[in-house]
Design a protein around this motif. Structure first.
Motif, PDB file in Angstrom:
ATOM      1  N   VAL A  16     -11.894  -7.223  -3.668  1.00  0.00           N
ATOM      2  CA  VAL A  16     -12.490  -6.181  -2.825  1.00  0.00           C
ATOM      3  C   VAL A  16     -11.437  -5.131  -2.482  1.00  0.00           C
ATOM      4  CG1 VAL A  16     -13.765  -5.734  -0.699  1.00  0.00           C
ATOM      5  CG2 VAL A  16     -14.012  -7.942  -1.869  1.00  0.00           C
ATOM      6  N   PHE A  17     -11.728  -3.878  -2.848  1.00  0.00           N
ATOM      7  CA  PHE A  17     -10.833  -2.749  -2.549  1.00  0.00           C
ATOM      8  C   PHE A  17     -11.209  -2.257  -1.150  1.00  0.00           C
ATOM      9  CE2 PHE A  17     -10.056   1.940  -3.006  1.00  0.00           C
ATOM     10  CZ  PHE A  17      -8.670   1.867  -3.130  1.00  0.00           C
ATOM     11  N   GLU A  18     -10.270  -2.352  -0.212  1.00  0.00           N
ATOM     12  CA  GLU A  18     -10.658  -2.034   1.170  1.00  0.00           C
ATOM     13  C   GLU A  18      -9.456  -1.550   1.991  1.00  0.00           C
ATOM     14  OE1 GLU A  18     -12.216  -5.677   2.785  1.00  0.00           O
ATOM     15  OE2 GLU A  18     -10.511  -6.843   2.097  1.00  0.00           O
ATOM     16  N   GLU A  19      -9.764  -1.092   3.193  1.00  0.00           N
ATOM     17  CA  GLU A  19      -8.741  -0.628   4.128  1.00  0.00           C
ATOM     18  C   GLU A  19      -8.231  -1.843   4.899  1.00  0.00           C
ATOM     19  OE1 GLU A  19      -7.917   2.665   4.208  1.00  0.00           O
ATOM     20  OE2 GLU A  19      -6.392   2.309   5.752  1.00  0.00           O
ATOM     21  N   VAL A  20      -6.912  -2.008   4.969  1.00  0.00           N
ATOM     22  CA  VAL A  20      -6.309  -3.121   5.737  1.00  0.00           C
ATOM     23  C   VAL A  20      -5.118  -2.568   6.503  1.00  0.00           C
ATOM     24  CG1 VAL A  20      -6.968  -4.851   3.991  1.00  0.00           C
ATOM     25  CG2 VAL A  20      -4.710  -3.831   3.905  1.00  0.00           C
ATOM     26  N   PRO A  21      -4.652  -3.282   7.529  1.00  0.00           N
ATOM     27  CA  PRO A  21      -3.483  -2.786   8.268  1.00  0.00           C
ATOM     28  C   PRO A  21      -2.241  -2.782   7.380  1.00  0.00           C
ATOM     29  CG  PRO A  21      -4.576  -4.586   9.439  1.00  0.00           C
ATOM     30  CD  PRO A  21      -5.201  -4.520   8.081  1.00  0.00           C
ATOM     31  N   ARG A  22      -1.405  -1.761   7.578  1.00  0.00           N
ATOM     32  CA  ARG A  22      -0.151  -1.707   6.812  1.00  0.00           C
ATOM     33  C   ARG A  22       0.772  -2.804   7.330  1.00  0.00           C
ATOM     34  NH1 ARG A  22       3.197   3.961   6.364  1.00  0.00           N
ATOM     35  NH2 ARG A  22       5.219   3.026   6.789  1.00  0.00           N
ATOM     36  N   PRO A  23       1.404  -3.606   6.449  1.00  0.00           N
ATOM     37  CA  PRO A  23       2.243  -4.710   6.949  1.00  0.00           C
ATOM     38  C   PRO A  23       3.509  -4.198   7.634  1.00  0.00           C
ATOM     39  CG  PRO A  23       2.347  -4.588   4.546  1.00  0.00           C
ATOM     40  CD  PRO A  23       1.366  -3.551   4.970  1.00  0.00           C
ATOM     41  N   GLN A  24       3.992  -4.982   8.575  1.00  0.00           N
ATOM     42  CA  GLN A  24       5.258  -4.694   9.260  1.00  0.00           C
ATOM     43  C   GLN A  24       6.300  -5.659   8.703  1.00  0.00           C
ATOM     44  OE1 GLN A  24       5.807  -2.442  11.743  1.00  0.00           O
ATOM     45  NE2 GLN A  24       3.705  -1.728  11.426  1.00  0.00           N
ATOM     46  N   PRO A  25       7.471  -5.172   8.323  1.00  0.00           N
ATOM     47  CA  PRO A  25       8.482  -6.113   7.819  1.00  0.00           C
ATOM     48  C   PRO A  25       8.986  -7.025   8.928  1.00  0.00           C
ATOM     49  CG  PRO A  25       9.375  -3.879   7.936  1.00  0.00           C
ATOM     50  CD  PRO A  25       7.920  -3.781   8.281  1.00  0.00           C
ATOM     51  N   LYS A  26       8.917  -8.335   8.669  1.00  0.00           N
ATOM     52  CA  LYS A  26       9.455  -9.325   9.627  1.00  0.00           C
ATOM     53  C   LYS A  26      10.926  -9.548   9.299  1.00  0.00           C
ATOM     54  CE  LYS A  26       6.327 -12.618   8.772  1.00  0.00           C
ATOM     55  NZ  LYS A  26       5.319 -12.082   7.864  1.00  0.00           N
ATOM     56  N   ALA A  27      11.560 -10.448  10.066  1.00  0.00           N
ATOM     57  CA  ALA A  27      12.985 -10.735   9.826  1.00  0.00           C
ATOM     58  C   ALA A  27      13.203 -11.071   8.359  1.00  0.00           C
ATOM     59  CB  ALA A  27      13.426 -11.907  10.697  1.00  0.00           C
ATOM     60  N   GLY A  28      14.217 -10.484   7.760  1.00  0.00           N
ATOM     61  CA  GLY A  28      14.556 -10.779   6.369  1.00  0.00           C
ATOM     62  C   GLY A  28      13.734 -10.014   5.349  1.00  0.00           C
ATOM     63  N   GLU A  29      12.838  -9.140   5.814  1.00  0.00           N
ATOM     64  CA  GLU A  29      11.937  -8.461   4.869  1.00  0.00           C
ATOM     65  C   GLU A  29      12.190  -6.950   4.785  1.00  0.00           C
ATOM     66  OE1 GLU A  29       7.956 -11.284   5.014  1.00  0.00           O
ATOM     67  OE2 GLU A  29       7.933  -9.413   6.152  1.00  0.00           O
ATOM     68  N   ALA A  30      11.732  -6.391   3.685  1.00  0.00           N
ATOM     69  CA  ALA A  30      11.740  -4.935   3.506  1.00  0.00           C
ATOM     70  C   ALA A  30      10.312  -4.493   3.228  1.00  0.00           C
ATOM     71  CB  ALA A  30      12.636  -4.561   2.333  1.00  0.00           C
ATOM     72  N   LEU A  31       9.969  -3.288   3.712  1.00  0.00           N
ATOM     73  CA  LEU A  31       8.651  -2.728   3.399  1.00  0.00           C
ATOM     74  C   LEU A  31       8.809  -1.833   2.167  1.00  0.00           C
ATOM     75  CD1 LEU A  31       5.682  -2.497   4.480  1.00  0.00           C
ATOM     76  CD2 LEU A  31       6.384  -0.295   5.428  1.00  0.00           C
ATOM     77  N   VAL A  32       8.018  -2.131   1.138  1.00  0.00           N
ATOM     78  CA  VAL A  32       8.108  -1.376  -0.109  1.00  0.00           C
ATOM     79  C   VAL A  32       6.855  -0.512  -0.270  1.00  0.00           C
ATOM     80  CG1 VAL A  32       8.275  -1.556  -2.639  1.00  0.00           C
ATOM     81  CG2 VAL A  32       9.457  -3.223  -1.188  1.00  0.00           C
ATOM     82  N   ARG A  33       7.074   0.801  -0.544  1.00  0.00           N
ATOM     83  CA  ARG A  33       5.947   1.683  -0.896  1.00  0.00           C
ATOM     84  C   ARG A  33       5.739   1.523  -2.393  1.00  0.00           C
ATOM     85  NH1 ARG A  33       6.731   6.804  -2.183  1.00  0.00           N
ATOM     86  NH2 ARG A  33       8.572   6.917  -0.863  1.00  0.00           N
ATOM     87  N   ILE A  34       4.599   0.923  -2.742  1.00  0.00           N
ATOM     88  CA  ILE A  34       4.379   0.509  -4.135  1.00  0.00           C
ATOM     89  C   ILE A  34       3.955   1.699  -5.014  1.00  0.00           C
ATOM     90  CG2 ILE A  34       2.910  -0.945  -5.620  1.00  0.00           C
ATOM     91  CD1 ILE A  34       2.959  -3.024  -3.353  1.00  0.00           C
ATOM     92  N   GLU A  35       4.643   1.842  -6.139  1.00  0.00           N
ATOM     93  CA  GLU A  35       4.271   2.889  -7.109  1.00  0.00           C
ATOM     94  C   GLU A  35       3.488   2.304  -8.285  1.00  0.00           C
ATOM     95  OE1 GLU A  35       7.873   6.035  -6.143  1.00  0.00           O
ATOM     96  OE2 GLU A  35       7.879   5.029  -8.087  1.00  0.00           O
ATOM     97  N   ALA A  36       3.710   1.033  -8.577  1.00  0.00           N
ATOM     98  CA  ALA A  36       2.947   0.366  -9.646  1.00  0.00           C
ATOM     99  C   ALA A  36       2.976  -1.135  -9.387  1.00  0.00           C
ATOM    100  CB  ALA A  36       3.561   0.667 -11.013  1.00  0.00           C
ATOM    101  N   ALA A  37       1.819  -1.770  -9.554  1.00  0.00           N
ATOM    102  CA  ALA A  37       1.744  -3.233  -9.418  1.00  0.00           C
ATOM    103  C   ALA A  37       1.427  -3.818 -10.781  1.00  0.00           C
ATOM    104  CB  ALA A  37       0.662  -3.625  -8.416  1.00  0.00           C
TER     105      ALA A  37
END
Ligand SMILES: NC(=O)c1ccc[n+]([C@@H]2O[C@H](COP(=O)([O-])OP(=O)(O)OC[C@H]3O[C@@H](n4cnc5c(N)ncnc54)[C@H](OP(=O)(O)O)[C@@H]3O)[C@@H](O)[C@H]2O)c1
Length: 322
Positions: A16-37
């Motif tokens: 299902v293609f849908e709107e979801v909350p943008r994730p927040q990076p937790k400890a040890g994580e980085a937020l990546v803006r995806i250009e290709a999956a």
């Protein structure tokens, strides 16, 4: 942000293609803006429930893009860095929070599209040929689905190691592609008894190793392709899971070895991750490894991507572009 989630296991329509909350990076994580999956067969196993995930889940385990922000405890990765990552759920999306240890920096000369197309499958082909069964020059290997995403990379890397490659493929066109990637032979396994043909091509001796990703429909005959003390490397199940096996079969068919490896165990140490990813990227940069992108589809077309992959219509990688 937009993402593709599965709420209940099912067919491609379960994506299902849908709107979801943008994730927040937790400890040890980085937020990546995806250009290709990258689309991988493992995404099908997750969607169908063969591999368990806690639902609803954003599907996809491989992507490349640009670091947007990092948690305060993350060192060595900065906003603006071009990165790719693997085996972390959440890639069919515009953004993903990823453990920093799973990120690989992209060198000059490797695009985010190439990286999303090659990181997971390329490191898989690398560990299979260098670690699970380290191929030696002059040995013969059998690669199933040789024109697939992993298959095309396996053919090229096995040739780099000086091996003779026998591939199996579903169509003559796929045979042409496998040969272009270095396969010495391409057997149409839907039409021909591939075990008999492999025996014929090896003057009855059999091969040192079978890289077996198709599973249910090919497994038994793959055992018949091996020389005594050969290795059956079962690394996938595109046609379905292999039923339980009596170990005596390994004795009767020539003191065979059977292993069921997975990428995670071959890149768990940072040094191994760096070694494998650097090798892949350096081969792309020097032109000795070709990455085949079958097609790019918009993120909203994830269901179509799965239909294509499951119907054996692709050769090489499908990318989803957010
Ligand atoms: N263990 C690991 O570390 C690891 C890592 C990555 C991938 N894998 C495995 O490697 C395999 C290949 O993955 P991939 O993403 O590169 O996919 P792929 O090879 O591009 O696609 C699967 C191919 O398998 C063949 N196939 C044979 N029977 C099939 C069936 N009943 N349904 C669908 N396909 C069938 C088809 O090729 P033909 O038309 O030529 O028959 C098809 O194109 C998968 O089994 C995956 O799980 C394992």
């Amino acid at each position: 942000m937009k993402a593709v989630r599965v709420h209940a296991a099912g067919g491609p329509e379960a994506l299902v293609f849908e709107e979801v909350p943008r994730p927040q990076p937790k400890a040890g994580e980085a937020l990546v803006r995806i250009e290709a999956a990258g689309v991988n067969f493992i995404d099908v196993y997750v969607r169908t429930g063969q591999y368990k995930a806690s639902l609803p889940a954003i599907v996809g385990q491989e992507a490349a893009g640009v670091v947007e922000e990092v948690a305060s405890d993350v060192a060595g990765v900065r906003p603006g860095d071009r990165v790719a990552y693997y085996l972390t759920l959440g890639a069919y999306a515009q953004f993903a929070a990823v453990p920093a240890g799973r990120l690989v920096a992209l060198p000059e000369g490797v695009t985010t599209r190439q990286a999303a197309a090659v990181l997971l499958q390329g490191m898989t082909a690398h560990y299979l040929t260098h670690s699970t069964y380290p191929l030696r020059g002059g040995e013969t290997c059998l690669v199933h689905a040789a024109a697939g995403g992993v298959g095309l990379l396996l053919c090229q890397i096995a040739k780099k190691k000086g091996a003779r490659v026998i591939g199996t493929v579903g169509t003559p066109e796929k045979g042409r592609r496998a040969r272009q990637a270095g396969a010495d032979e391409a057997i149409l396994y839907n039409e021909v008894d591939f075990a008999a043909e492999t025996r014929r091509l090896t003057d009855g001796r059999g091969v040192a190793v079978v890289y077996e990703s198709v599973g249910k429909t090919t497994f038994d005959k793959s055992l018949d392709c091996l020389a005594p003390r050969g290795y059956l490397v079962l690394f996938g199940q595109s046609s379905g899971a292999v039923p339980p096996l009596d170990p005596q079969v390994l004795n009767q068919k020539g003191s065979l070895f059977l292993t069921r490896p997975t990428l995670g165990h071959y890149v768990a140490a940072r040094e191994e991750l760096s070694e494998r990813s650097s090798a892949i990227f350096s081969w792309i940069r020097d032109g000795s490894l070709e990455v085949t992108i079958d097609r790019e589809l918009p993120l909203a077309s994830a269901a179509e991507a799965h239909r294509l992959l499951q119907s054996r219509a692709t050769s090489g990688k499908i990318l989803l572009i957010p």
